[in-house]
Scaffold this motif. Structure first.
Motif, PDB file in Angstrom:
ATOM      1  N   GLY A 167       1.389  -1.511  -0.203  1.00 14.33           N
ATOM      2  CA  GLY A 167      -0.174  -0.075  -0.057  1.00 14.33           C
ATOM      3  C   GLY A 167       1.074   0.971   0.107  1.00 14.33           C
ATOM      4  O   GLY A 167       1.874   1.005   0.170  1.00 14.33           O
ATOM      5  N   ARG A 184      -8.022   0.177  -4.703  1.00 13.65           N
ATOM      6  CA  ARG A 184      -8.618   1.028  -5.227  1.00 13.65           C
ATOM      7  C   ARG A 184      -8.769   2.586  -5.199  1.00 13.65           C
ATOM      8  O   ARG A 184      -8.733   1.856  -2.879  1.00 13.65           O
ATOM      9  CB  ARG A 184     -10.222   0.266  -5.329  1.00 13.65           C
ATOM     10  CG  ARG A 184     -10.959  -0.032  -4.126  1.00 13.65           C
ATOM     11  CD  ARG A 184     -11.529   0.951  -3.968  1.00 13.65           C
ATOM     12  NE  ARG A 184     -12.571   0.707  -3.145  1.00 13.65           N
ATOM     13  CZ  ARG A 184     -13.985   0.868  -2.919  1.00 13.65           C
ATOM     14  NH1 ARG A 184     -14.410   0.050  -3.774  1.00 13.65           N
ATOM     15  NH2 ARG A 184     -14.830   0.411  -1.696  1.00 13.65           N
ATOM     16  N   PRO A 227     -17.864  -8.700  -3.094  1.00 12.79           N
ATOM     17  CA  PRO A 227     -18.413  -8.796  -1.790  1.00 12.79           C
ATOM     18  C   PRO A 227     -19.161  -8.564  -1.388  1.00 12.79           C
ATOM     19  O   PRO A 227     -19.802  -8.144   0.488  1.00 12.79           O
ATOM     20  CB  PRO A 227     -16.895  -8.233  -0.580  1.00 12.79           C
ATOM     21  CG  PRO A 227     -16.589  -7.417  -1.638  1.00 12.79           C
ATOM     22  CD  PRO A 227     -16.541  -7.833  -3.049  1.00 12.79           C
ATOM     23  N   GLY A 228     -20.140  -7.646  -1.920  1.00 13.19           N
ATOM     24  CA  GLY A 228     -21.195  -7.122  -1.863  1.00 13.19           C
ATOM     25  C   GLY A 228     -20.852  -5.712  -0.864  1.00 13.19           C
ATOM     26  O   GLY A 228     -19.294  -4.906  -0.998  1.00 13.19           O
TER      27      GLY A 228
HETATM   28  N1  LIG Z   1     -15.879  -2.102   0.316  1.00 16.48           N
HETATM   29  C1  LIG Z   1     -17.116  -2.328  -0.655  1.00 16.48           C
HETATM   30  O1  LIG Z   1     -18.242  -2.171  -0.590  1.00 16.48           O
HETATM   31  C2  LIG Z   1     -16.889  -2.930  -2.217  1.00 16.48           C
HETATM   32  C3  LIG Z   1     -17.879  -3.639  -2.470  1.00 16.48           C
HETATM   33  C4  LIG Z   1     -17.556  -4.253  -3.738  1.00 16.48           C
HETATM   34  C5  LIG Z   1     -16.139  -4.151  -4.650  1.00 16.48           C
HETATM   35  N2  LIG Z   1     -15.118  -4.109  -3.547  1.00 16.48           N
HETATM   36  C6  LIG Z   1     -13.703  -4.336  -3.807  1.00 16.48           C
HETATM   37  O2  LIG Z   1     -12.426  -5.214  -2.524  1.00 16.48           O
HETATM   38  C7  LIG Z   1     -11.743  -4.133  -2.672  1.00 16.48           C
HETATM   39  C8  LIG Z   1     -10.875  -4.202  -1.520  1.00 16.48           C
HETATM   40  O3  LIG Z   1     -11.780  -2.512  -0.590  1.00 16.48           O
HETATM   41  P1  LIG Z   1     -11.932  -2.289   0.032  1.00 16.48           P
HETATM   42  O4  LIG Z   1     -13.350  -1.422   0.391  1.00 16.48           O
HETATM   43  O5  LIG Z   1     -11.795  -3.110   1.557  1.00 16.48           O
HETATM   44  O6  LIG Z   1     -10.829  -1.065   0.099  1.00 16.48           O
HETATM   45  P2  LIG Z   1     -10.107  -0.085   0.828  1.00 16.48           P
HETATM   46  O7  LIG Z   1     -10.849   0.282   2.825  1.00 16.48           O
HETATM   47  O8  LIG Z   1     -11.064   1.471   0.235  1.00 16.48           O
HETATM   48  O9  LIG Z   1      -8.935   0.096   0.282  1.00 16.48           O
HETATM   49  C9  LIG Z   1      -8.712   0.382  -0.214  1.00 16.48           C
HETATM   50  C10 LIG Z   1      -6.686  -0.052   0.472  1.00 16.48           C
HETATM   51  O10 LIG Z   1      -5.966   0.611  -1.709  1.00 16.48           O
HETATM   52  C11 LIG Z   1      -4.644   0.890  -1.211  1.00 16.48           C
HETATM   53  N3  LIG Z   1      -4.427   1.982  -1.829  1.00 16.48           N
HETATM   54  C12 LIG Z   1      -5.585   2.936  -2.671  1.00 16.48           C
HETATM   55  N4  LIG Z   1      -4.561   3.403  -4.010  1.00 16.48           N
HETATM   56  C13 LIG Z   1      -3.106   2.642  -3.571  1.00 16.48           C
HETATM   57  C14 LIG Z   1      -2.710   2.905  -4.873  1.00 16.48           C
HETATM   58  N5  LIG Z   1      -1.733   4.681  -5.413  1.00 16.48           N
HETATM   59  N6  LIG Z   1      -1.219   2.302  -3.945  1.00 16.48           N
HETATM   60  C15 LIG Z   1      -1.046   1.370  -3.595  1.00 16.48           C
HETATM   61  N7  LIG Z   1      -2.451   1.001  -2.687  1.00 16.48           N
HETATM   62  C16 LIG Z   1      -3.354   1.622  -2.498  1.00 16.48           C
HETATM   63  C17 LIG Z   1      -5.028   1.437   0.236  1.00 16.48           C
HETATM   64  O11 LIG Z   1      -4.045   1.602   0.639  1.00 16.48           O
HETATM   65  P3  LIG Z   1      -3.006   2.466   1.244  1.00 16.48           P
HETATM   66  O12 LIG Z   1      -4.452   4.027   1.782  1.00 16.48           O
HETATM   67  O13 LIG Z   1      -1.497   2.398   1.859  1.00 16.48           O
HETATM   68  O14 LIG Z   1      -2.482   3.453  -0.365  1.00 16.48           O
HETATM   69  C18 LIG Z   1      -6.149   0.632   0.898  1.00 16.48           C
HETATM   70  O15 LIG Z   1      -5.429  -0.830   1.015  1.00 16.48           O
HETATM   71  C19 LIG Z   1     -11.256  -3.338  -4.159  1.00 16.48           C
HETATM   72  O16 LIG Z   1     -11.138  -3.715  -4.274  1.00 16.48           O
HETATM   73  C20 LIG Z   1     -12.849  -3.015  -3.927  1.00 16.48           C
HETATM   74  O17 LIG Z   1     -12.602  -2.817  -5.215  1.00 16.48           O
HETATM   75  C21 LIG Z   1     -15.310  -3.050  -2.499  1.00 16.48           C
END
Ligand SMILES: NC(=O)c1ccc[n+]([C@@H]2O[C@H](COP(=O)([O-])OP(=O)(O)OC[C@H]3O[C@@H](n4cnc5c(N)ncnc54)[C@H](OP(=O)(O)O)[C@@H]3O)[C@@H](O)[C@H]2O)c1
Length: 274
Positions: A32, A89, A192-193
């Motif tokens: 990250g 993301r 994952p929803g």
């Molecule tokens: N949350 C939902 O409702 C949901 C629904 C459907 C799908 N998803 C998918 O599930 C996955 C995980 O989502 P989440 O919601 O758990 O994520 P999140 O809490 O938003 O965390 C995003 C992660 O991406 C890293 N990141 C962001 N920009 C970056 C960059 N330029 N380089 C390297 N790392 C970067 C962040 O780390 P740093 O801040 O350290 O960079 C963090 O570890 C994603 O692919 C998302 O599309 C999520």
């Protein structure tokens, strides 16, 4: 002991998956941008008494060069990778270009995953039961590939860009599994929803209100990672699978169209060779 690499493993579902794998006795490398979040992951590992099995690589994965560095570091550190979990993301309401000149949502949410999947494939093949878990949006009814302008030089919209990247990941999975069908590595796309995570991003006011509401009503992270951890420890038998909130969806859906998958793979290789 498995070795697991988690792209976007410093927050949200990536971080929680990493901690769950450490608790099971495996070694985890999270990637990250944020030094503080990386240290927090290492501290959590130390609290579990397993700091020697946890590592953090700081990298901005919207840059191709940074993905290449991460691939090299992982190759230098480990003889094999059992699981590659793709979770990075960052939502951008306004279009931004990286220092390398790519539209940032396309670069992070799609190109980084393409590079890591292909760049770590030989290490994955050395593991006993290797799997790639691409956590994105299979099954979403919205989103399309903008073939004539993949990087939105015209008419950028944050949601449209994010939804395109989701579809691009479906096609990445389809092309990867097609190309390497005889290999051991299984490719699993996971939606994952709605999960209450950090929702990394820079939002305009209206989108921020929607995100705040989502954070209140979405399921907790502990529930969101259940299908991720299950697929990591018991990968499906098929080269390509898709799960929506833990339920399998057919990969005959048009989201995984092989003609489109090969076309996007070719466009991506051409773009990366420039
Ligand atoms: N949350 C939902 O409702 C949901 C629904 C459907 C799908 N998803 C998918 O599930 C996955 C995980 O989502 P989440 O919601 O758990 O994520 P999140 O809490 O938003 O965390 C995003 C992660 O991406 C890293 N990141 C962001 N920009 C970056 C960059 N330029 N380089 C390297 N790392 C970067 C962040 O780390 P740093 O801040 O350290 O960079 C963090 O570890 C994603 O692919 C998302 O599309 C999520």
């Amino acid at each position: 002991m498995k070795h697991i690499v988690i792209q976007g493993g410093t927050d949200g579902m990536g971080r929680a998956t990493g901690l769950a794998c450490l608790e099971r006795g495996d070694a985890v490398t999270v990637v990250g941008r944020d030094e503080g979040k990386g240290k927090s992951f290492l501290s959590a590992a130390a609290e579990l008494g397993v700091q020697e099995r946890a590592s953090f690589i700081r990298a901005d994965l919207s840059l191709i060069s940074e993905n290449e560095r991460v691939i090299t570091e992982v190759k230098n550190a480990y003889p094999a990778v059992d699981a590659l979990v793709l979770c990075a993301r960052h939502y951008l309401s306004r279009r931004r270009e990286t220092a390398e000149g790519h539209e940032a949502t396309f670069a992070l949410f799609y190109l980084s995953r393409y590079l890591l999947c292909h760049g770590l494939r030989d290490l994955l093949e050395k593991a006993e039961q290797p799997v790639i878990l691409n956590v994105a949006g299979p099954g979403s009814p919205v989103g399309e590939i903008h073939w004539d302008d993949l990087e939105f030089t015209r008419g950028y919209d944050g949601l449209v860009a994010q939804m395109q990247a989701g579809k691009a990941n479906d096609l990445l999975g389809a092309a990867f599994a097609d190309k390497h069908a005889a290999d051991r590595t299984r490719y699993v796309l996971i939606n994952p929803g709605s999960v209450s995570t950090s929702f990394s991003g820079e939002y305009d006011a209206a989108t921020q209100r929607h995100i705040d509401m989502m954070k209140r009503v979405a399921k907790p992270v502990a529930a969101g990672i259940v299908p991720i951890v299950e697929a990591l420890y018991a990968p499906p038998a098929e080269p390509l699978s898709a799960l929506v909130e833990g339920r399998p969806m057919s990969v005959r859906d048009k989201s995984f169209d092989l003609h489109d998958a090969r076309r996007l793979d070719e466009c991506t290789r051409e773009l990366l060779s420039r």
